[in-house]
Design a protein around this motif. Structure first.
Motif, PDB file in Angstrom:
ATOM      1  N   ASN A 182       0.825  -1.212   0.000  1.00 51.05           N
ATOM      2  CA  ASN A 182       0.000   0.000   0.000  1.00 51.05           C
ATOM      3  C   ASN A 182       0.859   1.262   0.000  1.00 51.05           C
ATOM      4  O   ASN A 182       0.507   2.267  -0.620  1.00 51.05           O
ATOM      5  CB  ASN A 182      -0.960  -0.010   1.187  1.00 51.05           C
ATOM      6  N   GLU A 183       1.994   1.217   0.716  1.00 48.88           N
ATOM      7  CA  GLU A 183       2.924   2.354   0.704  1.00 48.88           C
ATOM      8  C   GLU A 183       3.447   2.571  -0.719  1.00 48.88           C
ATOM      9  O   GLU A 183       3.583   3.693  -1.180  1.00 48.88           O
ATOM     10  CB  GLU A 183       4.094   2.122   1.666  1.00 48.88           C
ATOM     11  N   MET A 184       3.750   1.463  -1.401  1.00 49.60           N
ATOM     12  CA  MET A 184       4.218   1.562  -2.781  1.00 49.60           C
ATOM     13  C   MET A 184       3.131   2.145  -3.673  1.00 49.60           C
ATOM     14  O   MET A 184       3.398   3.012  -4.510  1.00 49.60           O
ATOM     15  CB  MET A 184       4.650   0.178  -3.291  1.00 49.60           C
ATOM     16  N   GLN A 185       1.897   1.691  -3.485  1.00 49.81           N
ATOM     17  CA  GLN A 185       0.798   2.220  -4.288  1.00 49.81           C
ATOM     18  C   GLN A 185       0.619   3.713  -4.022  1.00 49.81           C
ATOM     19  O   GLN A 185       0.383   4.485  -4.949  1.00 49.81           O
ATOM     20  CB  GLN A 185      -0.502   1.465  -3.994  1.00 49.81           C
ATOM     21  N   ALA A 186       0.758   4.123  -2.774  1.00 50.12           N
ATOM     22  CA  ALA A 186       0.654   5.543  -2.445  1.00 50.12           C
ATOM     23  C   ALA A 186       1.774   6.341  -3.116  1.00 50.12           C
ATOM     24  O   ALA A 186       1.551   7.459  -3.590  1.00 50.12           O
ATOM     25  CB  ALA A 186       0.684   5.742  -0.927  1.00 50.12           C
ATOM     26  N   LEU A 187       2.968   5.758  -3.165  1.00 45.02           N
ATOM     27  CA  LEU A 187       4.087   6.419  -3.835  1.00 45.02           C
ATOM     28  C   LEU A 187       3.802   6.576  -5.325  1.00 45.02           C
ATOM     29  O   LEU A 187       3.999   7.653  -5.895  1.00 45.02           O
ATOM     30  CB  LEU A 187       5.373   5.623  -3.608  1.00 45.02           C
ATOM     31  N   VAL A 188       3.322   5.528  -5.952  1.00 42.86           N
ATOM     32  CA  VAL A 188       2.980   5.586  -7.381  1.00 42.86           C
ATOM     33  C   VAL A 188       1.845   6.582  -7.607  1.00 42.86           C
ATOM     34  O   VAL A 188       1.895   7.393  -8.538  1.00 42.86           O
ATOM     35  CB  VAL A 188       2.602   4.184  -7.923  1.00 42.86           C
ATOM     36  N   ASP A 189       0.835   6.553  -6.746  1.00 39.06           N
ATOM     37  CA  ASP A 189      -0.288   7.485  -6.888  1.00 39.06           C
ATOM     38  C   ASP A 189       0.160   8.930  -6.728  1.00 39.06           C
ATOM     39  O   ASP A 189      -0.317   9.826  -7.431  1.00 39.06           O
ATOM     40  CB  ASP A 189      -1.383   7.173  -5.864  1.00 39.06           C
ATOM     41  N   ALA A 190       1.078   9.172  -5.810  1.00 38.18           N
ATOM     42  CA  ALA A 190       1.569  10.531  -5.578  1.00 38.18           C
ATOM     43  C   ALA A 190       2.418  11.030  -6.741  1.00 38.18           C
ATOM     44  O   ALA A 190       2.324  12.183  -7.143  1.00 38.18           O
ATOM     45  CB  ALA A 190       2.378  10.586  -4.283  1.00 38.18           C
ATOM     46  N   GLU A 191       3.231  10.151  -7.279  1.00 35.63           N
ATOM     47  CA  GLU A 191       4.135  10.532  -8.364  1.00 35.63           C
ATOM     48  C   GLU A 191       3.425  10.565  -9.707  1.00 35.63           C
ATOM     49  O   GLU A 191       3.817  11.316 -10.599  1.00 35.63           O
ATOM     50  CB  GLU A 191       5.320   9.559  -8.394  1.00 35.63           C
ATOM     51  N   THR A 192       2.415   9.748  -9.876  1.00 35.33           N
ATOM     52  CA  THR A 192       1.673   9.592 -11.132  1.00 35.33           C
ATOM     53  C   THR A 192       2.577   9.413 -12.351  1.00 35.33           C
ATOM     54  O   THR A 192       2.418  10.096 -13.367  1.00 35.33           O
ATOM     55  CB  THR A 192       0.674  10.746 -11.376  1.00 35.33           C
ATOM     56  N   PRO A 193       3.508   8.485 -12.282  1.00 38.60           N
ATOM     57  CA  PRO A 193       4.381   8.256 -13.434  1.00 38.60           C
ATOM     58  C   PRO A 193       3.612   7.549 -14.544  1.00 38.60           C
ATOM     59  O   PRO A 193       2.619   6.863 -14.293  1.00 38.60           O
ATOM     60  CB  PRO A 193       5.472   7.347 -12.869  1.00 38.60           C
ATOM     61  N   THR A 194       4.070   7.721 -15.754  1.00 40.67           N
ATOM     62  CA  THR A 194       3.463   7.033 -16.877  1.00 40.67           C
ATOM     63  C   THR A 194       4.547   6.270 -17.624  1.00 40.67           C
ATOM     64  O   THR A 194       5.742   6.523 -17.439  1.00 40.67           O
ATOM     65  CB  THR A 194       2.785   8.025 -17.844  1.00 40.67           C
ATOM     66  N   GLY A 195       4.114   5.342 -18.423  1.00 36.52           N
ATOM     67  CA  GLY A 195       5.026   4.638 -19.307  1.00 36.52           C
ATOM     68  C   GLY A 195       6.215   4.019 -18.617  1.00 36.52           C
ATOM     69  O   GLY A 195       6.088   3.271 -17.650  1.00 36.52           O
ATOM     70  N   GLU A 196       7.384   4.361 -19.123  1.00 41.82           N
ATOM     71  CA  GLU A 196       8.639   3.769 -18.666  1.00 41.82           C
ATOM     72  C   GLU A 196       8.939   4.099 -17.203  1.00 41.82           C
ATOM     73  O   GLU A 196       9.446   3.247 -16.461  1.00 41.82           O
ATOM     74  CB  GLU A 196       9.793   4.226 -19.562  1.00 41.82           C
ATOM     75  N   ARG A 197       8.643   5.299 -16.763  1.00 38.43           N
ATOM     76  CA  ARG A 197       8.901   5.673 -15.358  1.00 38.43           C
ATOM     77  C   ARG A 197       8.072   4.805 -14.415  1.00 38.43           C
ATOM     78  O   ARG A 197       8.563   4.329 -13.402  1.00 38.43           O
ATOM     79  CB  ARG A 197       8.576   7.145 -15.113  1.00 38.43           C
TER      80      ARG A 197
END
Length: 123
Positions: free
Chosen positions: A58-73
Motif C-alpha cells: 500500500n505504501e508503494m501504491q501511495a508512492l505511485v499514486d503521488a508521483e503519477t508516473p506514466t510509461g517507462e517511469r
C-alpha cells in the motif's frame, strides 16, 4: 518510519504534478531504490509475522499514486518493487535472524532516502 515515507510522498506529489509530462526526474534513482526497499519490506515483514498485511504494498501504491508516473517511469518503479520482493523471496523462506537484520537495515535506508528527498526537494 511511515511518517518519513509520507513526507517523501508529499514532496513527490508536489513535484510530480508540476512535471507530469517529463520523461525523468532528478530523483528517479531515489524513487527506484525506495520502491525496491518497499518490495523487500513487503516480503520480509510478511514472513517474519508482523501482521502488517499489505502495508508496504500500500505504501508503494501511495508512492505511485503521488508521483503519477506514466510509461517507462511507472514500469521502472514497479519493476524495482518487484525486484526487491523477488530477490528476497528467493533467499528467505522463513524468518531468520538475518532477515530481521535486513528489515532493520532497509527501514533505516528507506528513512534516509525519505529524509534526503525531503531536504533536497521540499520548499
Amino acid at each position: 518510519m511511515p511518517k518519513l515515507f509520507f513526507a517523501a510522498l508529499l514532496i513527490v506529489a508536489t513535484l510530480g504534478s508540476a512535471r507530469a509530462q517529463e520523461a525523468a526526474a532528478p530523483f528517479d534513482g531515489d524513487l527506484a531504490r525506495l520502491s525496491e526497499i518497499l518490495g523487500t519490506l513487503h516480503y520480509l515483514r510478511g514472513i517474519c509475522g508482523n501482521n502488517e498485511g499489505a502495508k508496504w504494498r500500500n505504501e508503494m501504491q501511495a508512492l505511485v499514486d503521488a508521483e503519477t508516473p506514466t510509461g517507462e517511469r511507472r514500469a521502472r518503479m514497479i519493476n524495482s518493487f518487484n525486484r526487491g520482493y523477488n530477490g528476497f523471496q528467493q533467499t528467505y523462506r522463513t524468518c531468520t535472524p538475518a532477515a530481521g537484520i535486513a528489515i532493520r537495515r532497509y527501514i533505516e535506508e528507506g528513512a534516509k532516502i525519505s529524509r534526503d528527498l525531503t531536504a533536497r526537494y521540499a520548499n
